[in-house]
Structures are given as structure tokens and as C-alpha cells.
Design a protein around this motif. Structure first.
Motif, PDB file in Angstrom:
ATOM      1  N   ASN A   5      47.126 -21.295  68.496  1.00 12.65           N
ATOM      2  CA  ASN A   5      46.016 -21.031  67.579  1.00 12.65           C
ATOM      3  C   ASN A   5      46.094 -19.644  66.948  1.00 12.65           C
ATOM      4  O   ASN A   5      45.731 -19.450  65.800  1.00 12.65           O
ATOM      5  N   LEU A   6      46.573 -18.656  67.734  1.00  9.03           N
ATOM      6  CA  LEU A   6      46.609 -17.276  67.229  1.00  9.03           C
ATOM      7  C   LEU A   6      47.917 -17.076  66.474  1.00  9.03           C
ATOM      8  O   LEU A   6      48.852 -16.426  66.941  1.00  9.03           O
ATOM      9  N   ILE A   9      49.564 -13.566  65.852  1.00  8.63           N
ATOM     10  CA  ILE A   9      50.307 -12.985  66.968  1.00  8.63           C
ATOM     11  C   ILE A   9      51.678 -13.633  67.079  1.00  8.63           C
ATOM     12  O   ILE A   9      52.686 -12.959  67.292  1.00  8.63           O
ATOM     13  N   ARG A  12      53.850 -12.109  64.595  1.00  8.45           N
ATOM     14  CA  ARG A  12      54.185 -10.732  64.952  1.00  8.45           C
ATOM     15  C   ARG A  12      55.271 -10.673  66.018  1.00  8.45           C
ATOM     16  O   ARG A  12      56.136  -9.794  65.982  1.00  8.45           O
TER      17      ARG A  12
ATOM     18  N   VAL B 288      35.573 -15.301  68.803  1.00 11.12           N
ATOM     19  CA  VAL B 288      36.647 -15.659  69.725  1.00 11.12           C
ATOM     20  C   VAL B 288      37.639 -16.627  69.132  1.00 11.12           C
ATOM     21  O   VAL B 288      38.371 -17.284  69.855  1.00 11.12           O
ATOM     22  N   GLU B 290      40.590 -17.063  65.778  1.00 14.69           N
ATOM     23  CA  GLU B 290      41.377 -16.343  64.783  1.00 14.69           C
ATOM     24  C   GLU B 290      40.749 -16.374  63.393  1.00 14.69           C
ATOM     25  O   GLU B 290      40.632 -15.350  62.732  1.00 14.69           O
ATOM     26  N   ARG B 294      39.218 -13.164  61.288  1.00  9.95           N
ATOM     27  CA  ARG B 294      39.772 -12.786  59.994  1.00  9.95           C
ATOM     28  C   ARG B 294      38.651 -12.636  58.970  1.00  9.95           C
ATOM     29  O   ARG B 294      38.599 -11.666  58.217  1.00  9.95           O
ATOM     30  N   ASP B 331      44.299  -3.443  59.261  1.00 11.58           N
ATOM     31  CA  ASP B 331      45.170  -3.970  58.213  1.00 11.58           C
ATOM     32  C   ASP B 331      44.378  -4.279  56.946  1.00 11.58           C
ATOM     33  O   ASP B 331      44.810  -3.947  55.833  1.00 11.58           O
ATOM     34  N   LEU B 343      40.827   2.861  67.629  1.00  6.88           N
ATOM     35  CA  LEU B 343      40.883   3.325  69.014  1.00  6.88           C
ATOM     36  C   LEU B 343      41.259   2.145  69.912  1.00  6.88           C
ATOM     37  O   LEU B 343      40.654   1.078  69.828  1.00  6.88           O
ATOM     38  N   MET B 347      47.475  -1.242  77.747  1.00 11.74           N
ATOM     39  CA  MET B 347      47.683  -2.004  78.984  1.00 11.74           C
ATOM     40  C   MET B 347      49.163  -1.862  79.316  1.00 11.74           C
ATOM     41  O   MET B 347      49.946  -2.791  79.156  1.00 11.74           O
ATOM     42  N   LEU B 357      50.172  -2.164  73.586  1.00 17.01           N
ATOM     43  CA  LEU B 357      49.342  -2.924  72.650  1.00 17.01           C
ATOM     44  C   LEU B 357      49.977  -4.266  72.394  1.00 17.01           C
ATOM     45  O   LEU B 357      51.058  -4.335  71.837  1.00 17.01           O
ATOM     46  N   VAL B 358      49.300  -5.327  72.810  1.00 19.25           N
ATOM     47  CA  VAL B 358      49.849  -6.644  72.512  1.00 19.25           C
ATOM     48  C   VAL B 358      49.410  -7.086  71.124  1.00 19.25           C
ATOM     49  O   VAL B 358      50.151  -7.720  70.397  1.00 19.25           O
ATOM     50  N   VAL B 359      48.173  -6.759  70.766  1.00 24.64           N
ATOM     51  CA  VAL B 359      47.701  -7.129  69.435  1.00 24.64           C
ATOM     52  C   VAL B 359      47.592  -5.855  68.615  1.00 24.64           C
ATOM     53  O   VAL B 359      46.532  -5.255  68.535  1.00 24.64           O
ATOM     54  N   ALA B 360      48.701  -5.467  68.055  1.00 19.83           N
ATOM     55  CA  ALA B 360      48.702  -4.243  67.257  1.00 19.83           C
ATOM     56  C   ALA B 360      48.578  -4.608  65.788  1.00 19.83           C
ATOM     57  O   ALA B 360      48.896  -5.722  65.395  1.00 19.83           O
ATOM     58  N   PRO B 361      48.128  -3.677  64.963  1.00 20.86           N
ATOM     59  CA  PRO B 361      48.110  -3.954  63.520  1.00 20.86           C
ATOM     60  C   PRO B 361      49.534  -4.101  62.998  1.00 20.86           C
ATOM     61  O   PRO B 361      50.473  -3.624  63.616  1.00 20.86           O
ATOM     62  N   SER B 362      49.675  -4.800  61.856  1.00 22.01           N
ATOM     63  CA  SER B 362      51.016  -4.961  61.271  1.00 22.01           C
ATOM     64  C   SER B 362      51.340  -3.830  60.320  1.00 22.01           C
ATOM     65  O   SER B 362      52.467  -3.415  60.219  1.00 22.01           O
TER      66      SER B 362
ATOM     67  N   LEU C 202      53.592   2.006  67.431  1.00 18.60           N
ATOM     68  CA  LEU C 202      53.466   0.555  67.383  1.00 18.60           C
ATOM     69  C   LEU C 202      54.556  -0.082  68.237  1.00 18.60           C
ATOM     70  O   LEU C 202      55.691   0.339  68.199  1.00 18.60           O
ATOM     71  N   PRO C 203      54.203  -1.110  68.996  1.00 13.77           N
ATOM     72  CA  PRO C 203      55.229  -1.770  69.792  1.00 13.77           C
ATOM     73  C   PRO C 203      56.197  -2.494  68.879  1.00 13.77           C
ATOM     74  O   PRO C 203      55.805  -3.007  67.841  1.00 13.77           O
ATOM     75  N   PHE C 205      58.587  -5.647  68.874  1.00 13.15           N
ATOM     76  CA  PHE C 205      58.922  -6.814  69.666  1.00 13.15           C
ATOM     77  C   PHE C 205      60.344  -7.276  69.409  1.00 13.15           C
ATOM     78  O   PHE C 205      60.771  -8.272  69.931  1.00 13.15           O
ATOM     79  N   ARG C 243      48.064 -11.793  84.599  1.00 12.58           N
ATOM     80  CA  ARG C 243      49.176 -10.899  84.931  1.00 12.58           C
ATOM     81  C   ARG C 243      50.194 -11.600  85.811  1.00 12.58           C
ATOM     82  O   ARG C 243      50.625 -11.082  86.826  1.00 12.58           O
TER      83      ARG C 243
END
Lengths: 73, 427, 341
Positions: A5-6, A9, A12, B288, B290, B294, B331, B343, B347, B357-362, C202-203, C205, C243
Motif C-alpha cells: 500500500n505504501l 516507500i 524509494r 494512517v 498513504e 498525501r 517534499d 525534525l 531509529m 530514517l526509514v521514511v525520509a523525504p525524497s 539522507l539514507p 538505499f 524488530r
């Protein structure tokens, strides 16, 4: 290939073939639909997944049930 | 005649808010509530009486000051004592009083004090606040004189009613305590300007995302939820009068207690610089899924543009899911030419080497770190614990020496930027 | 120094992909690219032995790590060198894991791979030196590695200018100003024209090379995978809800459906009510079997793989991906459908 769904991500992290789903808790279903409709949706999603697997792609590509779109530039 | 624009001086929403801050340097329990020379005496019976409600069997009020060998466990919300000056009531609109527009006139605040509720609620994640010894410096509320309210729910009372009764009681107590200082000369007077006028400086908006996930995970604006709503602009002075109240009890390190909304750190930091002008606060729900994330994010960016923003600072409440809301806004803002800073807590794993950051901006890249969620911290054992006798997240007495992830420490990674904690690469 | 060199089956001269299942083994002295490396190191250091293993074996066999570490220890080296693995995921993962395990066991180690190699993050605490992207860049990659080895021999730490890659650990500390104040400071520099500064990089991937399209689904073996933590009711193997550090496999042979009540999701990141009421919402077994019966796909793989993708460390997830791919390829699977929540 990835059913999720996401989609942003998925793009990315570079997933090459993506089929968008109806919701996070049910990638191959949708409890809002009646049982018959839901089974039809599930079948369509898996068939779309097979389409995606059979398609040559250069980078993250989204295979909606209706149409194909490349990842935004 | 043709239509003309109202002249600048004619079009005013009114003056701003005058905040009268009274410093608290000590707090004790006593017979009646009084304030003088920095000493706040909390009338124990008066205080408990403010919590009378069928959903609560009993409450107990205690005091905890900076440096005390005390740990507050299962900390829920924290509220800075405030009341309106003059004849008006109306603090915490929509909850203590009618939901009328606030943010004008005079407001009294007890600086250096907080009312904190502590105890079990469902969906709450155990939050630890160490008042003294190792680990205390990690929670900003270890530096305030705290009036701690423990409670017992009435048998068979639905938990939502327990939470609501507790919340109202805490707000009443916060108002009651501030009222004791109304006649005292303030230690500091702050003139808080409204955000609806332009001085020609670059304009910056504080975009504040709030949790909207239902019972025990919601944030109230004028007493109502923003779940399903589009973003809205409010004047920062409205925050000072308690227009935003937390009903969110998860995410100990990543939560924004009511105290932090009353004292929005981004707003305060923007007011403190003379290089930009504060163009307001935009409150946004955190959906909750996507598609809604958006829509909300792009709408928020458009609202920023509508108020003439040159820059925005974007904050959140919660974990990785909420990072998505910040990333999308950053973004969307960059896409329309508004400079944006976000901010984030990281993790990065126990050893700090995972990508944080798993959900970082592009496209946006200006990011502030509020610290690593996973790093372990040591807490000294304490003589006293408030909020419970045993820990929930580890098998230990509430007063034991503990080793916990930063994630469990109340306010340590605060997403509105309250704390000085950050993470940086070891050289 | 006495050096032990780790390479994969290809660089050991055993064979290509067809030999990817080769079990761990050793050879005396340097082998393949190790010879050039040995020559670059001069007379002070010697590659006394080479340990090698097939890429699929290393990536998918649970005991591979222990076997390889045991072989290395048995040779009592002063230093373990692994790679260069370039961008090869399985090889990079094997090098990283072996270097990490050896380092933890007290044997100084260094690995070499390209910054985009999925194995990079697993090498901690061993340092990783940057290699080129492809085998044609072997020579310059070895030269850089040789220089790093000299530095290690001299007791020095490897730094960025030595070609050291991988994340420096990030540690918590108290700054002078609050995060809100620093955010305003950063915004002011941005408003003044600085487009670069940030506290958090920025990470990256890396990129995923798309596989060639599946030409012939009617004859293909296809696997179903899910990150939705779908396990038999009762979670007998105790998959974590967040995790996760493990993945699991469960049998689908002879099953046409996942009956309600026999499976559950233990994922902690979403409400599992819908998935528990009908597990096909996570793993589309019924649809897959239909397609199998109709001849639209050749065969459904006899098991599914699963983990909980909730707050999974990125390095761990990368590792799982490499292991799943190795696992499925060894089993003759041509394509996989992964559902994510």
C-alpha cells in the motif's frame, strides 16, 4: 515483485515491480468488499503481479490494476 | 464607488496575548492552595476534589521536585498551570469551558511547574520520568516542580471515561493552581504578538502534525478531534490558552504532552529570533493511509503558500508512521519553493549504525535529529516511585536501577524540539 | 602479519553460479585475486591460506557462518581479509558477516566491497574498505585494500580518506541548543541560500537491479512470500512482532486454502483483525492455486517464507532479502510475489 500500500516507500527503496493494494492490513484483500468481490480482487491482484513479473522494467514501476506508471522522476 | 481594501491599521484581529509568568521554585502539599515568593502550596483536599467523577474511584496528589530521588512511571499527560486573567475564564477552551476562540487578553502561567497524571491506561506505553540521579537530564520535566496525580479507576468504568475524567481533572487542577498566582506580581511579562501581520521579514510557519488515532491516541483542538480533517491555520497565541490538549498516551519519548503544545518550542524559537516573522501554526492530522497522508500534506503546503510563507518547520508526534507525514510535507513544500526543515528522531539501532530514517523525504534535505530512539540509558534507582509500584516494560520494581531504551524516557526525543538531545556520528 | 583471505567460489577458481552451493573449504596460500594482493603486500605480510565458500551456501545455510569462522580460527591469522565483493550481494553479505564474526572473536578483520553492496551494514564492528563496482576494477580495489592492510599492520585506525565506508555509529549527546532552536538555525541558513546543511544525512538505499522479465510463467515455479508475519496459530516458532531478527518458512504442500483459525498474523504494526479472519488477505494461496490449476503458472513453490516487517532494522531486512533470494534460487524458483503491510 511487491504487493503493497505504501507505494512511495516501495519506490524509494527501489522495488522494481510494484502493485498497489487497498490497505496496509490486507495486501491481497479488502474487508469492505463482499466475499465474492474480494476473491475477484485477490485474483486480479495476483494476475497483475504476473503481468508485472513478465514486463521488462528499468527502475521502480507501478502496475495499478488499471494502468502502468513509472516512478515519478 | 469601487471596492477598496481595508487599510492596514483598520484590519486588525486585535492585539496579541499578554502572558504573565510566575516562577515556581518550590512545591509542597498543604491545607489550601496558595502561591507566594515562588512557593506553590497545593491544597491536597481541594486538588483531589477537582477529580470527582463516577469513573474515578480515588486520586492521590503528590509533589516531585528537581533532584528528588523519585521516579514517575506510567506518566501520562503533563500540563503547565495556566488561567485567564481579568474576568474571563475560558482557558482550555472546549474542555474546561465553551469552545470559543482564545489567544487574547491576559493569561497567567506558573513557570517551572507542571501537573502530571500517572498510572495505567490501555494503549498507553509506559513512560518513565526520572527526577534525580543518572538519567534525569534526559526528560525536560525533571527540571520542573511537578504535582503528580495518581488515580484508581472506578470498577466497571469504561477506560475511555476514566481517561476523559482524568484529563478534565488535570486541566481543572492546572487552572486552579494558576489562579493562586493571579494577584501576585508576575516575574516575567511576555507580549505574544499575533501572527496575522507582516513586517516585511521572511515569514515562517510552524507545521505541527498531531496524532489522530482514536481513543488514547488522539489530540484535541478546541476539545474536538482532527481525525479526518484537513489542516487548519491557528494563531500561536491560541496555543498559549490551551487550544490544543493531548489525549495521546503512547510513544513516551515521541509524544507531545499538553505542556509542549502550550509552550510550542518551534513557536518559541521563531519568536526568539528577529530575522524572521512567525506566520502562524498549521495543525495537521496524521492519517494512517498513504493517500490521505498525501492529501493532508499537499494541502498543508498550499496553506503555507496562502499565508505567504517563505519557510516552514515541520514536526510530528509518533514513530515511523508519522515520519511519513513529515517527509511528504517537506517534499510538498520544497516543490512549491518553500524552504522546509523537518525534525526526526532516528531509529539507528542499539549501536547507532542502522540507517535512522526509514521514511525520509525524497527531495528535501534539511533535517534535525532529536536523538537515537534505540540507544540504551542507565537510570539510578530511586527512593520513591509515583504512578505504580512495578515497571510494566521490564520485570523490576518501579524504584530499581534500570537500563532502558531512550524510547521509554518521557519527552526525551520530543518531536517538537523541546529537548537538547541529538544524535551525531562518532568521530 | 599472517593473513587469511576469504573469497567466494568464483574467485577461488571452483566455478561460477553452478558452483554457488559449494561448502566451505580452504587452500594453502593465496588463490585468485589473493595472489595479486599478496604481491602488493611485499615480504612483511603473507596470505598463508585462503578460505572460500559458495555464495548460495554462505547466504542460505544457517551453519555457514560458524563453519567459516571455525576454519578461520583454526588457521590462527593476525588478520582476516574478505573480498573484494564489488556489488555482489551474497558474496558481500558473506564477507561482512565473516569479518564481523571474526572481529568479535578477537581476530582483526577488514572487508572490501562497493558502497552499494547490501552486505555493507552487517560488517560492524569490522571496517570496510571501498572497492570498485565491477570485477574489471579489481586492480585498483586491491591496491586500496593493500594500503589499508599496511595501516592496520601499523596499529592505525582506518578512516574515510583510507576508503573506509559504512556508517559511523551515531551516538546520543546533549547539544547546546534545543532541537527547535537548531531547526530555526538550520532554516535561517537555508533561507540565506545554503542548500546543503543538515544534521541527518539522507539514507541511501542503493539501487536494486531489476531482474529480467519472467518469460514463461506457465512453466515457472513461483513462490509466495509475506512480511505480514503469517504463522500457524499459536506462533509455535515465536516469530517476533517487531524488530524481527528472524524469518520462518512454512509448508504449503497439499494445501489449497488457509482456513480461518489455523493461521494468524503476529505483526505488531497494524490491526491484524482482517488478516486473522481471512489469512488470504496476506498470502493469496487460493488465487495462486486457481492459477496453478488453470496452467497460468507452472507450479506454486511448496513453502512460503515470512517475517514481521515492523521496525525491522534496514540492515537486517537487506540480509533477509539476500538469504531469501539464495534460498529460492537453490530451490529452483523463478519468480516470487511478496506481500507487504
Amino acid at each position: 515483485m511487491l504487493l503493497c500500500n505504501l507505494v512511495s516507500i516501495a519506490i524509494r527503496v527501489g522495488a522494481p515491480r510494484i502493485v498497489p493494494t487497498h490497505g496496509i492490513p490486507f495486501p491481497t484483500g479488502d474487508p469492505e468488499l463482499g466475499p465474492e468481490e474480494e476473491r475477484r480482487l485477490r485474483r486480479q491482484l495476483v494476475e497483475r503481479a504476473l503481468d508485472a513479473l513478465g514486463t521488462s522494467v528499468d527502475g521502480p514501476t507501478v502496475f495499478e490494476l488499471g494502468a502502468v506508471t513509472g516512478a515519478p522522476a | 464607488m469601487s471596492a477598496t481594501r481595508a487599510r492596514e491599521g483598520e484590519r486588525r484581529s486585535g492585539t496579541g496575548l499578554r502572558l504573565l509568568a510566575h516562577e515556581v521554585t518550590a512545591v509542597v502539599l498543604g491545607e489550601e492552595t496558595t502561591y507566594g515568593d515562588g512557593l506553590l502550596t497545593v491544597g491536597a483536599r481541594e486538588a483531589s476534589g477537582l477529580f470527582a467523577h463516577p469513573a474515578l474511584a480515588s486520586v492521590r496528589v503528590a509533589c516531585a521536585s528537581p533532584g528528588d530521588s523519585t521516579r514517575i512511571v506510567k506518566a501520562l499527560d503533563a500540563v503547565e498551570p495556566r488561567c485567564k486573567g481579568g474576568e474571563d475564564g475560558g482557558i482550555f477552551p472546549g474542555l474546561l469551558g465553551p469552545a470559543a476562540l482564545r489567544g487574547r487578553g491576559e493569561t497567567h502561567a506558573l513557570r517551572g511547574a507542571a501537573v502530571i497524571s500517572a498510572g495505567f491506561l490501555p494503549r498507553a506505553q509506559e513512560a518513565v520520568l526520572q527526577m534525580g540521579g543518572a538519567g534525569a537530564e534526559l526528560s525536560p520535566l525533571s527540571a520542573t516542580h511537578n504535582v503528580v496525580v495518581e488515580f484508581d479507576p472506578a470498577p466497571d468504568a469504561p477506560w475511555e471515561e476514566v481517561a476523559a475524567a482524568l484529563r478534565l481533572g488535570v486541566l481543572r487542577l492546572a487552572e486552579h493552581l494558576a489562579q493562586a498566582a493571579r494577584d501576585a506580581d508576575p516575574d516575567v511579562v511576555e507580549e505574544l504578538e499575533p501572527a496575522d501581520r507582516s513586517t516585511g521579514l521572511p515569514r515562517v510557519v510552524a507545521v505541527t502534525n498531531i496524532q489522530t488515532q482514536g481513543a488514547f491516541k488522539d489530540v484535541l483542538v478546541y476539545g474536538r478531534t482532527m481525525a479526518g480533517a484537513l489542516p487548519t491555520w491557528i494563531d500561536p497565541c491560541e496555543l498559549a490558552d490551551g487550544a490544543v490538549v493531548s489525549a495521546q498516551y503512547g510513544h513516551p519519548a515521541l509524544k507531545n504532552p499538553t505542556f509542549v503544545h502550550q509552550n510550542n518550542p518551534v513557536v518559541a524559537a521563531l519568536r526568539a529570533t528577529d530575522e524572521v516573522e512567525l506566520a502562524g501554526v498549521i495543525l495537521c492530522p496524521e492519517p494512517v493511509n498513504e493517500k490521505e497522508k498525501r492529501l493532508v500534506s499537499e494541502h498543508a503546503a498550499r496553506l503555507c503558500a496562502a499565508v505567504g510563507a517563505d519557510g516552514a518547520i515541520v514536526t510530528k508526534e509518533g514513530g515511523g508512521n508519522a515520519d511519513g507525514d513529515v517527509a511528504l510535507k517537506l517534499d510538498a513544500l520544497e516543490d512549491i519553493g518553500i524552504h522546509a526543515v523537518g525534525l526526526f528522531a532516528e531509529m539507528a539501532g542499539r549501536d547507532g549504525t542502522s540507517p535512522g530514517l526509514v521514511v525520509a523525504p525524497s527531495r528535501a534535505t534539511a533535517l534535525i535529529s532529536t536523538g537515537n530512539y534505540d540507544e540504551l540509558v542507565e537510570l539510578d534507582g530511586t527512593d520513591r516511585a509515583l504512578g505504580g509500584e512495578r515497571m510494566g516494560i521490564v520485570d523490576a520494581a518501579a524504584t530499581d536501577e534500570l537500563e532502558l531504551p531512550m524510547a521509554a524516557i518521557y519527552g526525551s526525543l520530543n518531536p517538537l524540539g523541546w529537548s537538547r538531545l541529538t544524535a551525531a556520528a562518532e568521530v | 602479519m599472517r593473513i587469511v583471505h576469504y573469497v567466494n567460489q568464483f574467485f577461488a577458481g571452483v566455478g561460477g553460479e553452478e558452483a554457488a552451493g559449494t561448502a566451505p573449504d580452504t587452500r594453502q596460500g593465496a588463490v585468485g585475486p589473493g595472489r595479486a594482493l599478496d604481491a602488493m603486500l611485499g615480504s612483511d605480510h603473507e596470505i598463508v591460506a585462503t578460505v572460500f565458500c559458495g555464495d548460495d551456501y554462505a547466504a542460505s545455510d544457517a551453519s555457514a557462518g560458524e563453519e567459516l569462522l571455525a576454519l578461520v580460527r583454526g588457521l590462527s591469522p593476525d588478520l582476516l581479509v574478505a573480498g573484494p565483493a564489488f556489488t555482489s550481494g551474497r558474496y558481500g553479505l558473506a564477507c561482512a558477516r565473516l569479518a564481523a564474526a571474526a572481529a568479535r572473536a578477537g581476530i582483526p578483520s577488514v572487508a572490501s566491497m562497493h558502497p552499494e553492496n547490501p552486505g555493507l551494514d552487517e560488517a560492524e564492528p569490522a571496517p570496510v574498505i571501498e572497492s570498485g563496482k565491477i570485477g574489471r576494477e579489481m586492480r585498483p580495489s586491491l591496491e586500496r585494500l593493500a594500503q589499508a592492510i599496511e595501516k592496520l599492520a601499523g596499529g592505525e585506525e582506518l578512516r574515510e580518506h583510507d576508503g573506509r565506508i559504512g556508517r559511523a555509529p551515531r551516538r546520543n549527546r546533549m547539544a547546546e541548543r534545543t532541537a527547535a532552536e537548531r531547526a530555526v538555525g538550520l532554516l535561517l541558513t537555508r533561507l540565506a541560500g545554503d542548500q546543503e546543511s543538515t544534521e541527518v544525512p539522507l539514507p541511501s538505499f542503493g539501487s536494486v537491479t531489476p531482474s529480467a522479465p519472467l518469460a514463461d510463467p506457465e512453466n515457472a515455479r513461483i513462490a509466495l512470500l509475506t512480511e505480514g508475519a503469517l504463522v500457524p496459530m499459536g506462533n509455535p516458532d515465536r516469530l517476533e512482532s517487531a524488530r524481527a531478527t528472524r524469518w520462518l518458512r512454512y509448508e504449503l504442500e497439499g494445501l489449497d486454502r488457509l482456513e480461518e483459525g489455523t493461521y494468524q498474523s503476529v505483526h505488531g504494526g497494524f490491526s491484524t483483525v482482517a488478516a486473522n479472519a481471512d489469512p488470504h488477505r496476506l498470502l493469496p494461496l487460493d488465487a495462486a492455486r486457481e492459477l496453478e490449476r488453470e496452467g497460468r503458472i507452472g507450479q506454486l513453490h511448496h513453502e512460503y517464507l515470512t517475517t514481521a516487517g515492523n521496525g525491522t532494522q534496514v540492515a537486517t531486512a537487506r540480509g533477509f532479502g539476500v538469504e531469501w533470494a539464495a534460498e529460492l534460487r537453490q530451490a529452483g524458483v523463478q519468480a516470487a510475489i511478496l506481500t507487504a503491510t
